[in-house]
Design a protein around this motif. Structure first.
Motif, short mmCIF file in Angstrom:
data_model
loop_
_atom_site.label_atom_id
_atom_site.label_comp_id
_atom_site.label_asym_id
_atom_site.label_seq_id
_atom_site.Cartn_x
_atom_site.Cartn_y
_atom_site.Cartn_z
N ARG A 26 29.83 40.21 -36.42
CA ARG A 26 30.90 40.38 -37.12
C ARG A 26 31.15 38.84 -37.78
O ARG A 26 31.49 38.86 -38.97
CB ARG A 26 32.14 40.66 -36.57
CG ARG A 26 32.26 42.07 -35.83
CD ARG A 26 33.49 42.42 -35.19
NE ARG A 26 33.30 43.57 -34.43
CZ ARG A 26 33.25 43.35 -33.07
NH1 ARG A 26 33.38 42.46 -32.53
NH2 ARG A 26 33.27 44.70 -32.45
N LYS A 30 30.70 38.06 -41.86
CA LYS A 30 31.98 37.38 -42.39
C LYS A 30 31.80 36.17 -43.30
O LYS A 30 32.11 35.98 -44.31
CB LYS A 30 33.06 37.07 -41.37
CG LYS A 30 34.12 36.19 -42.20
CD LYS A 30 35.23 35.82 -40.95
CE LYS A 30 36.21 34.86 -41.30
NZ LYS A 30 36.94 35.45 -42.56
N HIS A 31 30.75 35.65 -42.83
CA HIS A 31 30.15 34.21 -43.53
C HIS A 31 29.03 34.46 -44.34
O HIS A 31 28.35 33.40 -44.72
CB HIS A 31 29.87 33.19 -42.41
CG HIS A 31 31.16 32.64 -41.74
ND1 HIS A 31 32.01 31.48 -42.32
CD2 HIS A 31 31.95 32.95 -40.75
CE1 HIS A 31 33.08 31.29 -41.75
NE2 HIS A 31 33.03 32.11 -40.69
N ILE A 155 37.72 32.94 -35.34
CA ILE A 155 38.50 33.35 -36.54
C ILE A 155 39.96 32.93 -36.43
O ILE A 155 40.58 32.60 -37.32
CB ILE A 155 38.29 34.73 -37.08
CG1 ILE A 155 38.59 34.82 -38.32
CG2 ILE A 155 38.95 35.58 -36.04
CD1 ILE A 155 38.41 36.31 -39.12
#
Length: 265
Positions: A26, A30-31, A155
């Motif tokens: 994940r 996300k990056h 995060i």
């Protein structure tokens, strides 16, 4: 190399779809990474994980690891993946970098890290230390081998946050830049020799917790444990020791039923 250089557009293989593997996947997605996820378990045992991967259109394989992993720029390993697995050995022979989920998550963490390892008592110590930090009003995240993956809390952290991380030898095997502000080795006794082969190799993995520390960091050892209270772990950090009695030069000890901390250490 910047963080963006490490992740955006890179072809990242995540090996192991356990909780830490999914958290790393994940985070990578996300990056902006291009992901490929692989697990040796049958798809029927990975219902939730497979559903999430399919929903995110992430390529994956189950039931074994194939050479598709060898097309990745680097691999992120879940703690349960042995470094002597055939596909991991093949990746090393091909020169593909290997990083633990702990190492991978640390690239994104902005706050302080307190890392705790040892053969016994690390979960209890990690839990207690996390509660102490919270009671002092610090923005604290307890994670790592204790259950919640480091990649999962990244995060939510800021530069003012503290990650109290329980660390195992499995995670330390494939670190590169992981650097705790405070590192602790509580004690050492023979363990996980089926994975590490010898007690000396097991200790060497534990000692890696301090290898990237610098002056200004702290490295805490148990003065009452002969195997961890040695000069073997070469460290640039400030070396501190704790023990039961004030018979030596200790930073913390017990006296008349109380814990005494020498603030000048």
């Amino acid at each position: 190399m910047t963080l963006q250089d490490k992740i955006k557009g890179r072809h990242v293989g995540v090996v192991g779809i356990a909780r830490s593997g999914m958290a790393a996947a994940r985070l990578a997605m996300k990056h902006g990474a291009r992901l490929f996820v692989s697990d040796h378990s049958d798809e029927s045992k990975l219902h939730e994980e497979v559903r999430e991967l399919k929903a995110a259109s992430i390529p994956f394989e189950t039931g074994g690891h194939t050479e598709a992993l060898l097309e990745c720029d680097y691999l992120v390993l879940s703690p349960g993946v042995p470094v002597n697995a055939a596909i991991i050995v093949a990746a090393k022979e091909k020169g593909i970098p290997l990083f633990s989920e702990l190492e991978f998550a640390s690239w994104f963490w902005k706050g302080k890290i307190i890392a705790i390892t040892g053969s016994n008592g690390k979960t209890t110590t990690t839990t207690l230390l996390g509660e102490m930090c919270k009671l002092h009003g610090l923005d604290t995240f307890v994670c790592g081998n204790i259950g919640r993956p480091f990649s999962e809390i990244v995060i939510s952290g800021t530069e003012k946050s503290i990650a109290v991380v329980e660390v195992s030898t499995f995670q330390l095997e494939t670190i590169e830049d992981f650097k705790p502000d405070i590192a602790m080795i509580l004690n050492l006794s023979p363990d996980h020799l089926d994975r590490h082969g010898t007690y000396e190799e097991y200790k060497r993995m534990k000692y890696r917790i301090t290898e990237n520390q610098i002056a200004g960091d702290s490295f805490i050892l148990n003065a009452d444990d002969s195997d961890s209270n040695t000069d073997d772990p070469k460290s640039s950090a400030n070396r501190l020791r704790f023990g039961v009695n004030k018979a030596r030069d200790l930073s913390a000890y017990t006296e008349n039923g109380s814990i005494v901390v020498e603030q000048n250490n």
